[in-house]
Enzyme design. Sequence first.
Site, PDB file in Angstrom:
ATOM      1  N   GLU A  69       0.831  -1.207   0.000  1.00 51.85           N
ATOM      2  CA  GLU A  69       0.000   0.000   0.000  1.00 51.85           C
ATOM      3  C   GLU A  69       0.866   1.258   0.000  1.00 51.85           C
ATOM      4  O   GLU A  69       0.526   2.243  -0.660  1.00 51.85           O
ATOM      5  CB  GLU A  69      -0.962   0.009   1.184  1.00 51.85           C
ATOM      6  N   GLY A 114      -4.755 -20.969   5.542  1.00 49.50           N
ATOM      7  CA  GLY A 114      -3.957 -22.194   5.598  1.00 49.50           C
ATOM      8  C   GLY A 114      -3.476 -22.516   7.003  1.00 49.50           C
ATOM      9  O   GLY A 114      -3.531 -23.673   7.430  1.00 49.50           O
TER      10      GLY A 114
END
EC number: 2.7.1.107
Length: 123
Positions: A69, A114
């Site tokens: 960002e 995950g």
Amino acid sequence: MAKVTGLARFYYATKYSIKGISAAFKHEPAFQYEVYGFLVLFPASFWVAQTATQWALLVSVCLLVLILELINSAIEAVVDRAGTEFNELAGRAKDLGSAAVMFGLLITAAVWGGVIWDNGGLF
């Protein structure tokens, strides 16, 4: 003027980095949202992670989003500084920066998902 080296260089580099983070937080709503997300996910990472490696992955991908960002915001600032008229390349540069942030967010979701999956869920 002599080039600044050693601890003085580290001091000034840190000072400019903090100035950049502050500017991004002040002027970039997307960066603000991502910082708020980090402030939620960072403490959660201690609860979700079962190993130091998992914790490092969870925190690293969150920091990756902030890094992307910042780079995206830098690209946008330079493009905006160059001119206000429409330019296909300027628009493409902004879109590419935005796409990088999107991929960073997808990577973050994949890693968190995950790790949670490997650990048998949240509860």
